[in-house]
Write an enzyme that holds these catalytic residues in place. Structure first.
Site, PDB file in Angstrom:
ATOM      1  N   CYS A   1     -18.175  40.896 -19.832  1.00  0.00           N
ATOM      2  CA  CYS A   1     -18.291  39.552 -20.404  1.00  0.00           C
ATOM      3  C   CYS A   1     -19.357  38.818 -19.587  1.00  0.00           C
ATOM      4  CB  CYS A   1     -16.924  38.876 -20.295  1.00  0.00           C
ATOM      5  SG  CYS A   1     -16.888  37.247 -21.010  1.00  0.00           S
TER       6      CYS A   1
ATOM      7  N   CYS B   1     -11.907  23.799 -23.475  1.00  0.00           N
ATOM      8  CA  CYS B   1     -12.641  24.802 -22.685  1.00  0.00           C
ATOM      9  C   CYS B   1     -12.993  24.278 -21.299  1.00  0.00           C
ATOM     10  CB  CYS B   1     -13.905  25.187 -23.444  1.00  0.00           C
ATOM     11  SG  CYS B   1     -14.980  26.292 -22.519  1.00  0.00           S
TER      12      CYS B   1
ATOM     13  N   GLU C   1     -20.910  33.660 -13.316  1.00  0.00           N
ATOM     14  CA  GLU C   1     -19.671  34.442 -13.405  1.00  0.00           C
ATOM     15  C   GLU C   1     -19.780  35.539 -14.445  1.00  0.00           C
ATOM     16  OE1 GLU C   1     -16.334  31.207 -12.178  1.00  0.00           O
ATOM     17  OE2 GLU C   1     -16.644  31.664 -14.270  1.00  0.00           O
TER      18      GLU C   1
ATOM     19  N   CYS D   1     -16.443  21.422 -25.739  1.00  0.00           N
ATOM     20  CA  CYS D   1     -15.223  21.667 -26.519  1.00  0.00           C
ATOM     21  C   CYS D   1     -14.031  21.236 -25.663  1.00  0.00           C
ATOM     22  CB  CYS D   1     -15.120  23.140 -26.897  1.00  0.00           C
ATOM     23  SG  CYS D   1     -16.529  23.694 -27.872  1.00  0.00           S
TER      24      CYS D   1
ATOM     25  N   CYS E   1     -22.046  24.253 -19.847  1.00  0.00           N
ATOM     26  CA  CYS E   1     -22.302  24.227 -21.299  1.00  0.00           C
ATOM     27  C   CYS E   1     -22.393  22.779 -21.738  1.00  0.00           C
ATOM     28  CB  CYS E   1     -21.166  24.935 -22.047  1.00  0.00           C
ATOM     29  SG  CYS E   1     -21.424  24.994 -23.834  1.00  0.00           S
TER      30      CYS E   1
ATOM     31  N   CYS F   1     -12.151  35.608 -21.087  1.00  0.00           N
ATOM     32  CA  CYS F   1     -13.502  35.235 -21.484  1.00  0.00           C
ATOM     33  C   CYS F   1     -13.505  33.830 -22.034  1.00  0.00           C
ATOM     34  CB  CYS F   1     -14.031  36.202 -22.520  1.00  0.00           C
ATOM     35  SG  CYS F   1     -14.334  37.810 -21.835  1.00  0.00           S
TER      36      CYS F   1
HETATM   37  N1  SAH Z   1     -19.911  29.272 -26.228  1.00  0.00           N
HETATM   38  C1  SAH Z   1     -19.533  30.428 -26.920  1.00  0.00           C
HETATM   39  C2  SAH Z   1     -19.206  31.602 -26.027  1.00  0.00           C
HETATM   40  C3  SAH Z   1     -18.383  31.337 -24.793  1.00  0.00           C
HETATM   41  S1  SAH Z   1     -16.735  30.858 -25.015  1.00  0.00           S
HETATM   42  C4  SAH Z   1     -18.381  30.136 -27.851  1.00  0.00           C
HETATM   43  O1  SAH Z   1     -17.837  29.046 -27.767  1.00  0.00           O
HETATM   44  O2  SAH Z   1     -18.089  30.964 -28.702  1.00  0.00           O
HETATM   45  C5  SAH Z   1     -15.913  32.385 -25.478  1.00  0.00           C
HETATM   46  C6  SAH Z   1     -14.614  32.172 -26.244  1.00  0.00           C
HETATM   47  O3  SAH Z   1     -13.545  31.718 -25.393  1.00  0.00           O
HETATM   48  C7  SAH Z   1     -14.747  31.129 -27.333  1.00  0.00           C
HETATM   49  O4  SAH Z   1     -14.141  31.585 -28.518  1.00  0.00           O
HETATM   50  C8  SAH Z   1     -14.003  29.973 -26.744  1.00  0.00           C
HETATM   51  O5  SAH Z   1     -13.603  29.080 -27.733  1.00  0.00           O
HETATM   52  C9  SAH Z   1     -12.856  30.675 -26.047  1.00  0.00           C
HETATM   53  N2  SAH Z   1     -12.103  29.829 -25.105  1.00  0.00           N
HETATM   54  C10 SAH Z   1     -12.558  28.780 -24.395  1.00  0.00           C
HETATM   55  N3  SAH Z   1     -11.548  28.234 -23.662  1.00  0.00           N
HETATM   56  C11 SAH Z   1     -10.449  28.958 -23.939  1.00  0.00           C
HETATM   57  C12 SAH Z   1      -9.092  28.885 -23.513  1.00  0.00           C
HETATM   58  N4  SAH Z   1      -8.672  27.971 -22.635  1.00  0.00           N
HETATM   59  N5  SAH Z   1      -8.204  29.786 -24.011  1.00  0.00           N
HETATM   60  C13 SAH Z   1      -8.616  30.735 -24.881  1.00  0.00           C
HETATM   61  N6  SAH Z   1      -9.883  30.876 -25.298  1.00  0.00           N
HETATM   62  C14 SAH Z   1     -10.796  29.980 -24.848  1.00  0.00           C
HETATM   63 FE1  SF4 Z   2     -19.341  25.758 -24.587  1.00  0.00          FE
HETATM   64 FE2  SF4 Z   2     -16.809  26.350 -24.041  1.00  0.00          FE
HETATM   65 FE3  SF4 Z   2     -17.424  25.244 -26.367  1.00  0.00          FE
HETATM   66 FE4  SF4 Z   2     -18.144  27.806 -25.868  1.00  0.00          FE
HETATM   67  S1  SF4 Z   2     -16.058  27.017 -26.035  1.00  0.00           S
HETATM   68  S2  SF4 Z   2     -19.412  26.168 -26.771  1.00  0.00           S
HETATM   69  S3  SF4 Z   2     -18.572  27.655 -23.666  1.00  0.00           S
HETATM   70  S4  SF4 Z   2     -17.684  24.281 -24.347  1.00  0.00           S
END
Ligand code: SAH
Ligand code: SF4
Length: 375
Positions: free
Chosen positions: A118, A132, A105, A129, A125, A348
């Site tokens: 992006c 996410c 994506e 988290c 991953c 993103c």
């Molecule tokens: N893995 C890396 C990059 C991808 S995630 C990271 O975690 O930084 C990109 C950003 O989107 C991160 O800051 C992540 O915490 C945020 N993100 C993930 N899920 C989200 C959500 N549901 N709402 C807002 N931001 C989110």
């Molecule tokens: Fe992985 Fe999502 Fe955590 Fe970024 S925010 S490290 S994409 S699980």
């Protein structure tokens, strides 16, 4: 919202090196072995890096004999679009056929003065988290450098038809880029090297959840902007939201960010998702200020983007404003960033898993899940 679906055949495994990961030096070395004149390599590099054009057939000034060698030696396959969703606010979420029958994506974010892309660095991953959607998918595989650069070339082709070009790249799609440094660093070098795509290091941002032991190795290889997903100001809460914090707690993260800053001289961006009732009280704002002390940082507050099945909620405007104003009064202006493309799950970091719901009527859906798990 407009949905288009293009049922194209998935990419097959190439046996040749991909043209998409070649640097000018590598091309020069290869063409030297063929006895090609150096101005031919210069012409080829102009097509690839200045015009961002990877269609060999239409490189009009290259002789047929040179094209034959290039075709035989390199894999010229470009990613193709599997589906596209255009949001009302100028975001396009595109799903492309990756190698191994998987889907990748990317999101194009159009603003008046710039066009950001992006990109994803992995399929899924490992880091799980809790807020996410990608984290909930699990991990399938690392993307190759050519698959990362391929997202950029494809996105450029899309916006070129609108008379625009990609001006900024953010690694905020699927995956943790510092968990795939062997492929991400070559892609970053191609994006930023002056004799390649030549984007300023300020226009290429890598976002990490805090893989502490990869921050300095990254900085020593390539200069890019660094964003850190902090999301919590103390170890107890951060570990509960982001399991990576158990391996790399906040003190280690801060030490490494200070080293990064000393090395690069650059500001670090701190991303902080606002989760109602979880991480945006006044006490937590105070803890955040304590964490930031000594760090030259800009903070982005990102109201949580809800998704089906998530246990979190976005805070009310009042809570957001009082958290923000606590930080501002202590010298940390923290703009609130609302994600573009929310109607296409284009925010993103939220790219991946929503495809399951959004694309459920498309035939590719099976491959998104099952094709990935087969690896
Ligand atoms: N893995 C890396 C990059 C991808 S995630 C990271 O975690 O930084 C990109 C950003 O989107 C991160 O800051 C992540 O915490 C945020 N993100 C993930 N899920 C989200 C959500 N549901 N709402 C807002 N931001 C989110
Ligand atoms: Fe992985 Fe999502 Fe955590 Fe970024 S925010 S490290 S994409 S699980």
């Amino acid at each position: 919202m407009r949905i288009t679906s293009m049922n194209e055949l998935p990419a097959t495994e190439p046996l040749k090196p991909s043209i998409l990961r070649q640097s000018p030096e590598a091309l020069r070395a290869q063409c030297g072995l063929w006895g090609e004149k150096s101005f031919r390599v210069t012409q080829l590099c102009q097509w690839l890096f200045e015009r961002r054009h990877y269609h060999l057939e239409t490189m009009s000034n290259l002789p047929a004999s040179f094209k034959t060698k290039l075709r035989e030696h390199f894999d010229w396959q470009l990613p193709s679009i599997a589906s596209r969703l255009d949001s009302a606010d100028g975001a396009s979420k595109i799903l492309v056929h990756g190698k191994k029958n998987q889907f990748i994506e990317l999101v194009i974010l159009r603003y008046a003065e710039r066009v950001s892309l992006c990109v994803s660095s992995q399929v899924g991953c490992k880091l799980a988290c809790t807020f996410c959607q990608t984290g909930k998918l699990g991990f399938f595989r690392n993307l190759l450098a050519e698959e990362i650069v391929g997202q950029f070339i494809l996105a450029n082709d899309v916006v070129a038809s609108e008379g625009r070009a990609i001006s900024h790249i953010v690694f905020m799609g699927m995956g943790e880029p510092l968990d795939n440094v062997h492929e991400v660093i070559p892609a970053l070098k191609l994006f930023t090297a002056p004799d390649c795509f030549g984007l300023s290091h300020r226009r290429v941002t890598l976002s990490t959840s805090g893989i502490v032991d990869k921050i300095m190795p990254l900085a020593q290889e390539v200069r890019v902007a660094l964003a850190v997903s902090l999301h919590a100001p103390n170890d107890e809460l951060r570990s509960s939201l982001m399991p990576i914090n158990r391996r790399f707690p906040l003190a280690d993260l801060k030490r490494e960010l200070l080293l990064f800053q000393k090395h690069s001289g650059d500001l670090v961006t701190i991303e902080y998702i606002l989760l109602k009732g979880i991480n945006c009280s006044e006490r937590q704002a105070k803890e955040l200020v304590h964490f930031l002390h000594g760090l030259r940082a800009k903070i982005n507050l990102i109201p949580f983007n809800a998704h089906p099945g998530s246990e979190f909620q976005r805070p009310d405007e009042d809570e957001i404003r009082s958290f923000q104003s606590y930080l501002a009064k202590r010298g940390y202006p923290a703009p609130v960033r609302y994600s573009k493309g929310a109607d296409v799950s284009g925010a993103c970091g939220q790219l991946a898993a929503k495809q399951q719901a959004m694309l459920q009527d498309l035939p590719q859906r099976k491959n998104i899940i099952r094709g990935s798990q087969a690896q």
